[in-house]
Motif scaffolding. Sequence first.
Motif, PDB file in Angstrom:
ATOM      1  N   ILE A 141      58.518  24.025  50.413  1.00  0.00           N
ATOM      2  CA  ILE A 141      58.235  25.295  51.026  1.00  0.00           C
ATOM      3  C   ILE A 141      57.237  26.121  50.088  1.00  0.00           C
ATOM      4  O   ILE A 141      57.047  25.932  48.933  1.00  0.00           O
ATOM      5  CB  ILE A 141      59.381  26.030  51.052  1.00  0.00           C
ATOM      6  N   LEU A 142      56.226  26.227  50.960  1.00  0.00           N
ATOM      7  CA  LEU A 142      55.208  27.056  50.306  1.00  0.00           C
ATOM      8  C   LEU A 142      54.944  28.530  50.384  1.00  0.00           C
ATOM      9  O   LEU A 142      55.239  29.054  51.655  1.00  0.00           O
ATOM     10  CB  LEU A 142      53.716  26.536  50.927  1.00  0.00           C
ATOM     11  N   ILE A 143      54.760  29.237  49.308  1.00  0.00           N
ATOM     12  CA  ILE A 143      54.906  30.616  49.138  1.00  0.00           C
ATOM     13  C   ILE A 143      53.420  30.945  48.601  1.00  0.00           C
ATOM     14  O   ILE A 143      52.907  30.554  47.771  1.00  0.00           O
ATOM     15  CB  ILE A 143      55.925  31.216  48.234  1.00  0.00           C
ATOM     16  N   SER A 144      53.023  31.870  49.508  1.00  0.00           N
ATOM     17  CA  SER A 144      51.458  32.490  49.196  1.00  0.00           C
ATOM     18  C   SER A 144      51.794  33.798  48.356  1.00  0.00           C
ATOM     19  O   SER A 144      52.614  34.658  48.904  1.00  0.00           O
ATOM     20  CB  SER A 144      50.645  32.948  50.479  1.00  0.00           C
ATOM     21  N   ALA A 145      51.196  33.975  47.228  1.00  0.00           N
ATOM     22  CA  ALA A 145      51.484  35.177  46.606  1.00  0.00           C
ATOM     23  C   ALA A 145      50.366  35.663  45.704  1.00  0.00           C
ATOM     24  O   ALA A 145      49.214  34.914  45.667  1.00  0.00           O
ATOM     25  CB  ALA A 145      52.500  34.925  45.411  1.00  0.00           C
ATOM     26  N   ASP A 146      50.199  37.012  45.694  1.00  0.00           N
ATOM     27  CA  ASP A 146      49.094  37.776  44.922  1.00  0.00           C
ATOM     28  C   ASP A 146      49.629  38.498  43.611  1.00  0.00           C
ATOM     29  O   ASP A 146      50.683  39.099  43.950  1.00  0.00           O
ATOM     30  CB  ASP A 146      48.094  38.739  46.129  1.00  0.00           C
ATOM     31  N   PRO A 147      48.663  38.956  42.722  1.00  0.00           N
ATOM     32  CA  PRO A 147      49.042  39.845  41.878  1.00  0.00           C
ATOM     33  C   PRO A 147      49.115  41.405  42.642  1.00  0.00           C
ATOM     34  O   PRO A 147      48.626  41.458  43.697  1.00  0.00           O
ATOM     35  CB  PRO A 147      48.044  39.866  40.950  1.00  0.00           C
ATOM     36  N   PRO A 148      49.956  42.186  42.208  1.00  0.00           N
ATOM     37  CA  PRO A 148      50.181  43.677  43.180  1.00  0.00           C
ATOM     38  C   PRO A 148      48.960  44.111  43.044  1.00  0.00           C
ATOM     39  O   PRO A 148      47.977  43.979  42.071  1.00  0.00           O
ATOM     40  CB  PRO A 148      51.206  44.241  42.518  1.00  0.00           C
ATOM     41  N   GLN A 149      48.605  44.887  44.069  1.00  0.00           N
ATOM     42  CA  GLN A 149      47.374  45.748  44.256  1.00  0.00           C
ATOM     43  C   GLN A 149      47.483  46.899  43.380  1.00  0.00           C
ATOM     44  O   GLN A 149      48.645  47.615  43.229  1.00  0.00           O
ATOM     45  CB  GLN A 149      47.037  46.129  45.464  1.00  0.00           C
ATOM     46  N   ALA A 150      46.438  47.519  42.646  1.00  0.00           N
ATOM     47  CA  ALA A 150      46.455  48.634  41.802  1.00  0.00           C
ATOM     48  C   ALA A 150      46.275  49.784  42.632  1.00  0.00           C
ATOM     49  O   ALA A 150      45.939  49.764  43.655  1.00  0.00           O
ATOM     50  CB  ALA A 150      45.142  48.566  40.800  1.00  0.00           C
ATOM     51  N   ALA A 151      47.293  50.835  42.177  1.00  0.00           N
ATOM     52  CA  ALA A 151      47.415  51.816  43.211  1.00  0.00           C
ATOM     53  C   ALA A 151      45.821  52.713  43.078  1.00  0.00           C
ATOM     54  O   ALA A 151      45.330  52.875  41.959  1.00  0.00           O
ATOM     55  CB  ALA A 151      48.335  52.865  42.540  1.00  0.00           C
TER      56      ALA A 151
END
Length: 152
Positions: A141-151
């Motif tokens: 199972i592949l999950i695409s993730a990113d660091p959270p965007q800065a406010a």
Amino acid sequence: MADPVEVETQPSVKRARKMATAVALAIIAVSFGIIYGLSLNGATTVNVMYVNVVLNENGASRTISIQFNHETLTSGEKAYLSFQINGGSTGTTLNSISSGTPGFTVGSVTPLPLTIPPGQHYDLKLFFVTPSHDYAGDITILISADPPQAAS
């Protein structure tokens, strides 16, 4: 050398031979039909040993292997699993999920996108739907993730 003597058979003997031949052919045909029918039991069996969740984040990936070893599944059956995922030191946002194993459909019970703050963890609930063919082995199972965007 003399030719063999031909003796004519009675019509009733000829009829009996034809009947015996027809019955023998019918028995053979029915036997093959039964054997063929039994070989087509129609049940698809799926055995998943491990679910390998590959988290792709910023070009790097890490794999979380989950031992599944469930009962034998059938075609089109939905199976659920959950595991704990942490946000790491910077946090992470899970964006999308896809199958890395042909024939399997995967999804998330947990709504995506999901942001996990730094230092925290979350119990992610996923599912997969089995294929329409026999299968034994691991799935990905592949999950695409990113660091959270800065406010902003």
